[in-house]
Scaffold this active site. Structure first.
Site, mmCIF file in Angstrom:
data_model
loop_
_atom_site.group_PDB
_atom_site.id
_atom_site.type_symbol
_atom_site.label_atom_id
_atom_site.label_comp_id
_atom_site.label_asym_id
_atom_site.label_seq_id
_atom_site.Cartn_x
_atom_site.Cartn_y
_atom_site.Cartn_z
ATOM 1 N N ASP A 1 -3.975 5.371 6.456
ATOM 2 C CA ASP A 1 -4.137 6.731 6.687
ATOM 3 C C ASP A 1 -4.983 6.601 8.395
ATOM 4 O OD1 ASP A 1 -4.382 9.533 7.370
ATOM 5 O OD2 ASP A 1 -5.936 9.604 5.648
ATOM 6 N N ARG B 1 1.660 11.992 -9.704
ATOM 7 C CA ARG B 1 2.271 10.817 -9.846
ATOM 8 C C ARG B 1 4.352 10.358 -9.611
ATOM 9 N NH1 ARG B 1 -2.465 7.642 -7.899
ATOM 10 N NH2 ARG B 1 -4.072 8.222 -8.907
ATOM 11 N N PHE C 1 -1.365 16.377 3.692
ATOM 12 C CA PHE C 1 -1.476 15.860 2.310
ATOM 13 C C PHE C 1 -0.533 16.113 1.865
ATOM 14 C CE2 PHE C 1 -3.124 14.889 -0.983
ATOM 15 C CZ PHE C 1 -4.261 14.142 -1.471
ATOM 16 N N GLU D 1 1.140 -1.093 -0.231
ATOM 17 C CA GLU D 1 -0.123 -0.195 -0.092
ATOM 18 C C GLU D 1 1.383 1.243 0.770
ATOM 19 O OE1 GLU D 1 -2.421 1.973 -0.648
ATOM 20 O OE2 GLU D 1 -3.473 1.455 1.559
ATOM 21 N N ASP D 2 0.517 2.598 -0.106
ATOM 22 C CA ASP D 2 1.334 3.788 -0.306
ATOM 23 C C ASP D 2 1.023 4.199 0.932
ATOM 24 O OD1 ASP D 2 -1.773 4.239 -0.882
ATOM 25 O OD2 ASP D 2 -1.485 5.916 -1.918
HETATM 26 P P1 5GP Z 1 -6.595 4.799 4.988
HETATM 27 O O1 5GP Z 1 -8.074 3.763 4.641
HETATM 28 O O2 5GP Z 1 -5.965 4.311 5.733
HETATM 29 O O3 5GP Z 1 -7.379 6.581 5.339
HETATM 30 O O4 5GP Z 1 -6.617 5.440 3.221
HETATM 31 C C1 5GP Z 1 -5.969 5.080 2.560
HETATM 32 C C2 5GP Z 1 -5.661 5.612 1.336
HETATM 33 O O5 5GP Z 1 -6.324 6.993 1.218
HETATM 34 C C3 5GP Z 1 -4.054 5.517 0.934
HETATM 35 O O6 5GP Z 1 -4.317 4.799 -0.304
HETATM 36 C C4 5GP Z 1 -4.464 6.694 -0.273
HETATM 37 O O7 5GP Z 1 -4.842 6.762 -1.546
HETATM 38 C C5 5GP Z 1 -5.339 7.825 0.854
HETATM 39 N N1 5GP Z 1 -4.595 9.156 1.359
HETATM 40 C C6 5GP Z 1 -4.431 9.148 2.852
HETATM 41 N N2 5GP Z 1 -3.387 9.738 2.641
HETATM 42 C C7 5GP Z 1 -2.866 10.512 1.216
HETATM 43 C C8 5GP Z 1 -2.168 11.477 0.913
HETATM 44 O O8 5GP Z 1 -1.880 12.151 2.016
HETATM 45 N N3 5GP Z 1 -2.217 12.059 0.208
HETATM 46 C C9 5GP Z 1 -2.866 10.719 -0.685
HETATM 47 N N4 5GP Z 1 -2.878 11.874 -2.040
HETATM 48 N N5 5GP Z 1 -3.819 10.140 -1.101
HETATM 49 C C10 5GP Z 1 -4.138 9.796 0.763
#
Ligand code: 5GP
Length: 178
Positions: free
Chosen positions: A104, A166, A153, A100-101
């Site tokens: 959050d 990206r 962010f 995963e990237d």
């Molecule tokens: P979670 O379910 O953990 O809240 O969400 C994870 C996803 O939210 C990540 O895969 C990403 O797509 C998005 N996300 C969370 N933080 C960021 C951020 O700082 N920048 C961007 N572009 N996407 C984010």
């Protein structure tokens, strides 16, 4: 349309490369002796990370992708994550690494892990390039993390803002200028 913004570098390309190398060593140790590791990327934000990671791995690997979408219904605590694109191959009895990237709130990786775990892999681990522990809403921790970052962010290295940025080779923080 997005508001005007600038991007402040947070993690350099060089630091990312060094960390990816170290993470690959950790993966090789974790999955030592695997017949073939199924590396599962979460579309789309993980595509650069997964590309660099697999090239550092001295293990037999197969690559597949899952796409998940998260959406709120207005209540932060009842976020639902839908699987939009499933894996092509089978999981049962396989060694699997989910890539995963960013973790959050934790909903996405928690849900995708559950989804894959239900198919009875032999070993299942998760890795995320970035972790924002301050934002967590569910009790979830990836097995391996590249960098812990504050609540900001970020973009770059595969991660977008409105489908831009990206292609930046580094991780940057978005700062609005108006
Ligand atoms: P979670 O379910 O953990 O809240 O969400 C994870 C996803 O939210 C990540 O895969 C990403 O797509 C998005 N996300 C969370 N933080 C960021 C951020 O700082 N920048 C961007 N572009 N996407 C984010």
């Amino acid at each position: 349309m997005t508001q005007p913004y600038v991007i402040d570098q947070m993690i350099s390309a060089k630091s990312i490369a060094a960390r990816v190398e170290a993470l690959a060593d950790e993966i090789e140790t974790t999955f030592a002796g695997t017949e073939k590791l199924l590396v599962v990327g979460l579309l789309r934000g993980s595509f650069v990370f997964i590309a660099d990671l697999v090239r550092e791995l001295d293990l037999p690997v197969e690559v597949d992708f899952i796409e998940a979408s998260s959406y709120g219904d207005g209540m932060e605590t009842s976020r639902e994550v839908r699987i939009l694109k499933d894996l092509r191959g089978t999981v049962e009895g396989r060694d699997v690494l989910i890539v995963e990237d960013i973790v959050d709130t934790g909903h996405t990786l928690a849900r995708v892990s559950e989804f894959v775990a239900a198919r009875k892999p032999a070993r299942l681990k998760t890795i995320a390039l970035l972790d924002k522990p301050a934002r967590r809403e569910v009790d979830f921790k990836a097995d391996m993390i590249g960098f812990e970052i504050p609540d900001a962010f970020v973009v770059g290295y595969g991660i977008d803002y409105a489908q831009r940025n990206r292609n930046l080779p580094y991780i940057g923080c978005v700062r609005f200028t108006s």
